[in-house]
Design an enzyme around this catalytic site. Sequence first.
Site, PDB file in Angstrom:
ATOM      1  N   ASN A 153      25.598 -46.783 -23.222  1.00 49.41           N
ATOM      2  CA  ASN A 153      25.763 -48.239 -23.211  1.00 49.41           C
ATOM      3  C   ASN A 153      25.585 -48.745 -21.785  1.00 49.41           C
ATOM      4  OD1 ASN A 153      26.420 -50.879 -23.667  1.00 49.41           O
ATOM      5  ND2 ASN A 153      28.503 -50.482 -24.441  1.00 49.41           N
ATOM      6  N   ASN A 158      25.436 -57.100 -24.226  1.00 50.51           N
ATOM      7  CA  ASN A 158      24.723 -57.225 -25.508  1.00 50.51           C
ATOM      8  C   ASN A 158      25.456 -56.521 -26.643  1.00 50.51           C
ATOM      9  OD1 ASN A 158      24.171 -54.501 -25.221  1.00 50.51           O
ATOM     10  ND2 ASN A 158      22.075 -54.819 -24.499  1.00 50.51           N
ATOM     11  N   ASP A 159      26.692 -56.082 -26.390  1.00 47.21           N
ATOM     12  CA  ASP A 159      27.411 -55.329 -27.429  1.00 47.21           C
ATOM     13  C   ASP A 159      27.707 -56.190 -28.664  1.00 47.21           C
ATOM     14  OD1 ASP A 159      27.369 -53.270 -25.681  1.00 47.21           O
ATOM     15  OD2 ASP A 159      29.541 -53.028 -25.492  1.00 47.21           O
ATOM     16  N   GLY A 179      27.163 -49.612 -29.465  1.00 50.37           N
ATOM     17  CA  GLY A 179      26.835 -50.396 -28.266  1.00 50.37           C
ATOM     18  C   GLY A 179      25.798 -49.804 -27.334  1.00 50.37           C
ATOM     19  N   ASP A 181      22.133 -48.854 -25.781  1.00 44.14           N
ATOM     20  CA  ASP A 181      21.018 -49.790 -25.644  1.00 44.14           C
ATOM     21  C   ASP A 181      19.902 -49.251 -24.745  1.00 44.14           C
ATOM     22  OD1 ASP A 181      22.186 -50.093 -23.097  1.00 44.14           O
ATOM     23  OD2 ASP A 181      23.488 -51.686 -23.848  1.00 44.14           O
ATOM     24  N   ASP A 349       8.196 -43.562 -40.715  1.00 46.23           N
ATOM     25  CA  ASP A 349       9.287 -43.176 -41.608  1.00 46.23           C
ATOM     26  C   ASP A 349       8.797 -43.064 -43.062  1.00 46.23           C
ATOM     27  OD1 ASP A 349      12.225 -42.888 -41.893  1.00 46.23           O
ATOM     28  OD2 ASP A 349      12.032 -44.673 -43.148  1.00 46.23           O
ATOM     29  N   GLU A 378       6.643 -38.809 -41.500  1.00 42.77           N
ATOM     30  CA  GLU A 378       7.770 -38.041 -42.035  1.00 42.77           C
ATOM     31  C   GLU A 378       7.572 -37.800 -43.532  1.00 42.77           C
ATOM     32  OE1 GLU A 378      12.551 -38.515 -42.911  1.00 42.77           O
ATOM     33  OE2 GLU A 378      11.135 -40.109 -43.297  1.00 42.77           O
TER      34      GLU A 378
END
Length: 633
Positions: A153, A158-159, A179, A181, A349, A378
């Site tokens: 973090n 920006n949490d 949190g 980033d 994905d 994947e």
Amino acid sequence: MLSPLFFLPLWYKINKTNAMKKLFFMLGALMLSIVSQAATINKIDPPYWYAGLQHHELQLMVYGNDIGFSQVSTDYPGVEITNTVTLESRNYLLVYLNIKDAKPGKMQLTFKKDNQELKQEYELKARTKKGEEHVGFDSSDVLYLLMPDRFANGDESNDNIKGMSDYKVDRTNPNGRHGGDMKGIEQHLDYFTDLGVTALWFTPVLENDMRGGSYHGYATTDYYKVDPRFGSNEEYKQLIAKAHQKGMKVVMDMIFNHCGSEHLWLKDMPSRDWFNHSDYQENFVQTNYRLTPVVDPYASKHDFDRMANGWFVRTMPDLNQNNPHVMTYLLQTSIWWVEYADIDGIRMDTYPYADYQAMSQWMYIINKEYPNFNVVGESWVIEPAFTAWFQKDSKSAKPQNSNLTTVMDFSFFDKVNIAKKEQSDGQGRGLDRIYNNFVYDFLYPNPLSVLTFIENHDTDRFLEEGSDLASLKQAMTMLLTVPRIPQLYYGTEVLMNGVKTKSDGYVRKDFPGGWKGDKQNAFTAAGRTAAQNECFDFYKTILHWRQGNKVISEGSMTHFLVENSVYAYARQLNGKTVFVMLNGSDKETTANLSIYAEILQGHTTAKDVLTGKTIQLGKELKMQPRETLLLEL
Ligand code: CA
């Protein structure tokens, strides 16, 4: 003027009986016919575009109240409006442009409806690199997979972002947001170069404005915006630029199969064929997660449809890639992120869940635009035949080439995790499973472009709830010396462990030292325990040795049947030989070196890369339980 959006809450309330719903729709249609709305433009995707691409068709998805029936024009030189498409929701207008001869600059688009005229500026930017200059990851790289929310973090501001659905950070909840980033990753770039990895793969970074469990990022709500909890688009771009300065590549995780259920497309559905099973409120259909119907020559339509068109989960609506407007939208997002952020690869994905032919065409366009780029898809199936079917140029693929350059070898992952618990004392047991895995490399058009791993964010960690370093060293040595693109998972280098029994959150714990006030800082040697340093130093030794080592990234492979519990193989190139010997049992064993004469060529000594010791190569070699030798001849 009333927007149709005004009726949405009411619609949800009365969506209880079909009769009521029909009545409501009739009323809604009547209202719309008598209310003449002023058109607005709230959003255009992509937000801007690039001039000079080979792929010179551009789709603009214009969104705004009642914009769908506007006439659009531009007099920008080199730009021709080839088509405009009105969808079922009158709040969308798709504008198709041919920009083949357009130079960078700002064009004026004019939208006319009745007596109303809207002017909108739209920018075509200059590209910073040519297509062939975007060089993707390959077998000379080692990818380090991390989850941005769980690594570090670096920006507490920006949490908690008010207005976002899942906005409170809660580190006591394994499945909540923690949190981490972009800034946190950026602050630890030297950690990665010290460790010796050459590429970073982050789980998805795009906006996931979802209620609950949004930290993993697999439910996109905006394809053109980094989630503000991770940082801004600009911060993502800067992080990549700084990684490049340190010689590292960055792979972006993308999802074309589904979006998040909080995406605008669910609140105001462009058209019923934008999604598969768009009548989900009455008739929810979930995928059966069985991927075999894609390759099965005997597959029933029923099974195939259920797999490909069922939703991944309720919060991940299944996009219809058969709809060319949907697929064009998705294609453009991938080009945009290459051009904007200078990413060095894409990890796609849930690859086989998306429409095969649409994805094949997508890869064809990407390969043409960026011939040196790379994409890994994947597909979680452990049979090598399935994985190989999906690789570009496979002779088995139908009805057309997949064009997918890199596939994921879940077979190796599966076998290495079984072998670590077994004795290699017979056919099909222990390391004989690994031998067997590589036998089937004849199926792959390009084994060196197959990505493999011993663990990832969706599996138990390799160490499970223990700390068996001997087994980890053996698995890691194989991973980093076989003909593959290796991928690591964050934290195992400092003995992070965990199993999925309780929830996914337990294999996605926070990296120790990434948060202010953490009891331990495993980013520094001084902060690590002796056992963690032993593991970290092992990683560091082998990773730095692998960098630029063409014997590993390009060399031939020769392996031997397991004898006396020992699995051995050689990688060779231009007279150089790397010879790996692994004791796949919990007992001391004696390897009969005469078996390996064609590789050893009379050498009487070799250096073990892992310990720096000189090993005597007589007729026999004693090996300790689960011992690993990485020999250079
Ligand atoms: Ca933060």
